[in-house]
Design a protein around this motif. Structure first.
Motif, short mmCIF file in Angstrom:
data_model
loop_
_atom_site.label_atom_id
_atom_site.label_comp_id
_atom_site.label_asym_id
_atom_site.label_seq_id
_atom_site.Cartn_x
_atom_site.Cartn_y
_atom_site.Cartn_z
N ILE A 12 121.77 97.78 1.86
CA ILE A 12 121.40 99.14 2.28
C ILE A 12 122.22 100.17 1.52
CG2 ILE A 12 121.44 100.76 4.22
CD1 ILE A 12 120.81 98.29 6.01
N VAL A 13 123.53 99.95 1.45
CA VAL A 13 124.41 100.89 0.76
C VAL A 13 124.08 100.94 -0.73
CG1 VAL A 13 126.81 101.35 0.13
CG2 VAL A 13 126.24 100.67 2.46
N CYS A 14 123.82 99.79 -1.33
CA CYS A 14 123.51 99.72 -2.76
C CYS A 14 122.22 100.49 -3.06
CB CYS A 14 123.38 98.26 -3.17
SG CYS A 14 123.17 97.99 -4.93
N GLN A 15 121.22 100.30 -2.23
CA GLN A 15 119.96 101.00 -2.44
C GLN A 15 120.15 102.51 -2.33
OE1 GLN A 15 117.01 100.38 0.59
NE2 GLN A 15 115.36 101.13 -0.71
N GLN A 16 120.85 102.95 -1.31
CA GLN A 16 121.07 104.38 -1.12
C GLN A 16 121.89 104.98 -2.26
OE1 GLN A 16 119.84 106.49 1.36
NE2 GLN A 16 118.52 104.72 1.69
N ALA A 17 122.94 104.28 -2.65
CA ALA A 17 123.80 104.78 -3.73
C ALA A 17 123.03 104.88 -5.04
CB ALA A 17 125.01 103.87 -3.89
N ASN A 18 122.19 103.89 -5.32
CA ASN A 18 121.43 103.91 -6.57
C ASN A 18 120.30 104.95 -6.54
OD1 ASN A 18 122.93 102.04 -8.03
ND2 ASN A 18 121.87 100.33 -7.09
N MET A 19 119.77 105.24 -5.36
CA MET A 19 118.74 106.27 -5.26
C MET A 19 119.32 107.66 -5.51
SD MET A 19 116.25 105.06 -2.07
CE MET A 19 116.69 106.51 -1.20
N HIS A 20 120.59 107.85 -5.14
CA HIS A 20 121.19 109.18 -5.21
C HIS A 20 122.25 109.31 -6.31
CE1 HIS A 20 119.07 110.35 -1.62
NE2 HIS A 20 119.51 109.27 -1.02
N ARG A 21 122.28 108.38 -7.25
CA ARG A 21 123.26 108.48 -8.33
C ARG A 21 122.79 109.51 -9.35
NH1 ARG A 21 121.74 104.56 -12.77
NH2 ARG A 21 119.82 103.66 -11.98
N LYS A 22 123.75 110.03 -10.10
CA LYS A 22 123.43 111.02 -11.12
C LYS A 22 122.72 110.35 -12.28
CE LYS A 22 127.17 114.11 -10.02
NZ LYS A 22 128.35 114.81 -10.48
N GLN A 23 121.89 111.11 -12.95
CA GLN A 23 121.15 110.59 -14.09
C GLN A 23 122.13 110.14 -15.17
OE1 GLN A 23 118.36 113.33 -15.74
NE2 GLN A 23 117.26 111.75 -16.84
N GLY A 24 121.94 108.94 -15.67
CA GLY A 24 122.79 108.40 -16.71
C GLY A 24 123.96 107.59 -16.18
N ALA A 25 124.23 107.69 -14.87
CA ALA A 25 125.31 106.90 -14.28
C ALA A 25 124.86 105.46 -14.15
CB ALA A 25 125.69 107.47 -12.92
N PRO A 26 125.77 104.51 -14.34
CA PRO A 26 125.39 103.10 -14.22
C PRO A 26 125.04 102.75 -12.77
CG PRO A 26 127.75 103.29 -14.50
CD PRO A 26 127.18 104.66 -14.68
N ALA A 27 124.11 101.85 -12.62
CA ALA A 27 123.69 101.41 -11.28
C ALA A 27 124.78 100.55 -10.65
CB ALA A 27 122.39 100.61 -11.37
N ILE A 28 124.92 100.69 -9.34
CA ILE A 28 125.86 99.86 -8.60
C ILE A 28 125.19 98.51 -8.36
CG2 ILE A 28 127.05 99.60 -6.39
CD1 ILE A 28 127.29 102.63 -6.31
N LYS A 29 125.93 97.46 -8.57
CA LYS A 29 125.40 96.11 -8.36
C LYS A 29 125.80 95.62 -6.97
CE LYS A 29 125.36 94.97 -13.21
NZ LYS A 29 126.08 96.02 -13.90
N LEU A 30 124.98 94.79 -6.38
CA LEU A 30 125.18 94.31 -5.02
C LEU A 30 126.53 93.63 -4.86
CD1 LEU A 30 123.88 94.02 -2.23
CD2 LEU A 30 122.94 91.85 -3.00
N HIS A 31 126.94 92.82 -5.80
CA HIS A 31 128.19 92.08 -5.66
C HIS A 31 129.41 92.99 -5.65
CE1 HIS A 31 129.53 92.41 -9.85
NE2 HIS A 31 128.25 92.29 -10.17
#
Length: 52
Positions: A12-31
């Motif tokens: 849940i946290v990973c999905q929310q963080a990746n939906m609201h990350r700044k453009q060009g920022a690396p995606a957060i991985k689940l692990h």
């Protein structure tokens, strides 16, 4: 049951963080959000790519 709860919360946290990350920022991985889970092995190619 503890690891299932940790994984569910991390998803849940990973999905929310990746939906609201700044453009060009690396995606957060689940692990990265699961401190008690085994971390995946890093290959030499991945390390070279990450470190530039």
């Amino acid at each position: 049951m503890g690891m299932r709860l940790e994984r569910a919360a991390a998803q849940i946290v990973c999905q929310q963080a990746n939906m609201h990350r700044k453009q060009g920022a690396p995606a957060i991985k689940l692990h990265e959000l699961m401190p008690h889970a085994d971390q995946p092995e890093v290959t030499m190619e991945q390390a070279k790519e990450d470190w530039g």
